[in-house]
Scaffold this active site. Structure first.
Site, mmCIF file in Angstrom:
data_model
loop_
_atom_site.group_PDB
_atom_site.id
_atom_site.type_symbol
_atom_site.label_atom_id
_atom_site.label_comp_id
_atom_site.label_asym_id
_atom_site.label_seq_id
_atom_site.Cartn_x
_atom_site.Cartn_y
_atom_site.Cartn_z
ATOM 1 N N LYS A 1 -4.643 -9.773 -6.983
ATOM 2 C CA LYS A 1 -5.407 -9.557 -6.212
ATOM 3 C C LYS A 1 -6.630 -8.900 -6.221
ATOM 4 O O LYS A 1 -6.701 -7.980 -6.899
ATOM 5 C CB LYS A 1 -5.597 -10.700 -4.542
ATOM 6 C CG LYS A 1 -5.108 -9.060 -3.596
ATOM 7 C CD LYS A 1 -5.625 -9.270 -2.834
ATOM 8 C CE LYS A 1 -5.278 -7.919 -1.605
ATOM 9 N NZ LYS A 1 -4.929 -7.532 -0.712
ATOM 10 N N LYS B 1 0.761 -1.081 -0.106
ATOM 11 C CA LYS B 1 0.048 0.210 0.310
ATOM 12 C C LYS B 1 0.565 1.216 -0.073
ATOM 13 O O LYS B 1 0.344 2.027 -0.724
ATOM 14 C CB LYS B 1 -0.733 0.355 1.401
ATOM 15 C CG LYS B 1 -2.350 -1.007 1.146
ATOM 16 C CD LYS B 1 -3.034 -0.161 2.312
ATOM 17 C CE LYS B 1 -4.763 -1.702 2.145
ATOM 18 N NZ LYS B 1 -5.513 -1.333 2.599
ATOM 19 N N LYS C 1 -10.617 -3.474 -3.628
ATOM 20 C CA LYS C 1 -10.937 -2.616 -4.334
ATOM 21 C C LYS C 1 -10.162 -1.221 -4.962
ATOM 22 O O LYS C 1 -11.105 -0.251 -5.357
ATOM 23 C CB LYS C 1 -11.408 -1.778 -2.971
ATOM 24 C CG LYS C 1 -12.668 -2.469 -1.731
ATOM 25 C CD LYS C 1 -12.310 -2.229 -0.738
ATOM 26 C CE LYS C 1 -13.537 -2.480 0.379
ATOM 27 N NZ LYS C 1 -13.478 -2.471 1.391
HETATM 28 P P1 AMP Z 1 -10.773 -4.598 3.205
HETATM 29 O O1 AMP Z 1 -11.473 -5.128 1.653
HETATM 30 O O2 AMP Z 1 -9.407 -5.429 3.093
HETATM 31 O O3 AMP Z 1 -11.481 -4.702 3.997
HETATM 32 O O4 AMP Z 1 -11.068 -6.022 2.661
HETATM 33 C C1 AMP Z 1 -12.237 -6.730 3.655
HETATM 34 C C2 AMP Z 1 -12.129 -8.930 3.646
HETATM 35 O O5 AMP Z 1 -12.039 -8.942 2.796
HETATM 36 C C3 AMP Z 1 -10.772 -9.419 4.531
HETATM 37 O O6 AMP Z 1 -11.142 -10.869 5.386
HETATM 38 C C4 AMP Z 1 -9.671 -10.054 3.038
HETATM 39 O O7 AMP Z 1 -9.529 -10.317 3.889
HETATM 40 C C5 AMP Z 1 -11.132 -10.230 1.976
HETATM 41 N N1 AMP Z 1 -10.794 -9.699 0.652
HETATM 42 C C6 AMP Z 1 -9.850 -8.816 0.646
HETATM 43 N N2 AMP Z 1 -9.956 -8.988 -1.297
HETATM 44 C C7 AMP Z 1 -10.000 -10.405 -1.294
HETATM 45 C C8 AMP Z 1 -10.121 -11.574 -2.385
HETATM 46 N N3 AMP Z 1 -9.128 -10.912 -3.217
HETATM 47 N N4 AMP Z 1 -10.050 -12.008 -1.936
HETATM 48 C C9 AMP Z 1 -10.432 -13.186 -1.048
HETATM 49 N N5 AMP Z 1 -10.931 -12.441 0.333
HETATM 50 C C10 AMP Z 1 -10.437 -11.425 0.259
#
Ligand code: AMP
Ligand code: TRP
Length: 333
Positions: A195, A111, A198
């Site tokens: 991956k 990041k 967002k």
């Molecule tokens: P975040 O969007 O970073 O707040 O992530 C929220 C949740 O979504 C966390 O448990 C992450 O591990 C999961 N997550 C985010 N991106 C992915 C992805 N590409 N594949 C699987 N899980 C994800």
């Protein structure tokens, strides 16, 4: 007793990876555990957020969690900033965690990018706040996608060092990650090495939970693949990351395994498979988007959920924080 805690950032564009890696598992776990689900707005501001957009995103994520099936009466759903205990415990953990531990965190490196000098201090100490989120409730299990594994290991290290330093064995639990399902790391639709995220500038890289049927179908049609037909066995996907990603997504949405999907579609061309995948995506995600759109208009209801959740969260964390204050040696006069 087992207790679940997990968090999700209100930073817009909730996507299929968030759903399959996290939210869907939360929905399933809520029946078996006492569960706390947190919209982590304090984590969101570790990178710049426009205030009006942050406010909107906090309510949108809350609406998505409820639309996806999380019952806010049975569970606790709230936004992190409404319980000050997280920030207070995070400060104490800033003094427990070691620089060397944080220097190893790959998410910070990704990041912060090349311009590390210009990253916020919050982005660097982000995992300490995450440990505080979990340990303020002595949560025992944390359902997340694979990318959060390293942060959870750090939370265990912090718990252990706190317990050792202050001579309170077992005070903080060593939290277990729950990394569940076929799709623990959903990849970008444009690049099988990245991956789904967002923050990817290309909207074609991800399926947003707010996308309509046309957008979903178009993104899947345009998803990168290779010219080979689908293999009949999982081993045939090994050197084909984009192809593998689409099959993994299909298996997760259909609640089956990659091997079972390939037994059915092995030998087919991707064009036919993509049509099936798009239909399945629309079938599973469409109702969530519909319900989300209904809920998002009802700000009063969403705010009531967050207020109620924050009160119930604080009732759980405050006695734990009081104990922490005593253990550390602060005077509560
Ligand atoms: P975040 O969007 O970073 O707040 O992530 C929220 C949740 O979504 C966390 O448990 C992450 O591990 C999961 N997550 C985010 N991106 C992915 C992805 N590409 N594949 C699987 N899980 C994800
Ligand atoms: N860091 C997590 C992510 O980006 C979000 C998060 C914050 C979290 N606090 C948490 C996840 C506590 C699980 C438990 O995905």
């Amino acid at each position: 007793m087992s207790r679940i805690f997990s968090g999700i950032q209100p930073t817009g564009n909730l996507h299929l990876g968030n759903y399959l890696g996290a939210v869907r598992n939360w929905v399933r776990l809520q029946h078996d555990y006492e569960s706390i689900y947190c919209v982590v707005d304090l984590h969101a501001i570790t990178v710049w957020q426009e205030p009006a957009e942050l406010r909107r995103a906090i309510r949108e994520v809350t609406a998505i969690l409820i639309a996806a099936g999380i019952d806010p009466k049975k569970n606790i759903v709230f936004n992190q900033s409404q319980n000050p205990d997280h920030a207070q415990l995070a400060w104490i953990f800033n003094c427990v965690a070691r620089l060397g531990w944080l220097n190893r965190m790959t998410q910070f490196k990704e990041k912060a990018g090349k311009d590390r000098e210009n990253a916020s201090v919050g982005l660097y100490s982000y995992p300490n706040l995450m440990a505080a989120d979990i340990l303020a409730y002595k949560a025992t299990h944390v359902p997340v996608g694979e990318d959060q594994k390293q942060h959870l290991e750090l939370a265990r290290d912090i718990a252990q060092k706190f317990n050792n330093d202050f001579g309170v064995p077992g005070f903080f639990p060593l939290t277990e990650p729950l990394i569940l399902g076929e799709a623990t790391r959903v990849m970008s639709l444009r690049d099988g090495a990245k991956k789904m995220s967002k923050s990817d500038p290309s909207d074609y890289s991800r399926i947003n939970l707010t996308d309509d049927a046309d957008a979903i179908a178009q993104k899947i049609r345009k998803a990168k693949t290779d010219p080979e037909p689908l293999p009949s066995e999982p081993a045939g996907l090994e050197a084909r990351p984009e192809a593998k990603n689409l099959v993994v997504i299909y298996a997760a949405l259909a609640d089956t395994t990659v091997a079972a999907v390939l037994r059915e579609v092995g030998g087919q061309q991707f064009s036919a498979f993509k049509q099936r995948l798009a239909d399945l995506c629309v079938e599973k995600l469409g109702p969530i988007a519909g319900e989300m759109n209904r809920l998002i208009a009802d700000t009063a209801y969403l705010d009531a959920v967050l207020r109620d959740g924050a009160g119930r969260a604080r009732a759980l964390s405050r006695p734990i924080l009081d104990e922490v204050m005593d253990i550390v040696g602060f005077v509560r006069a």
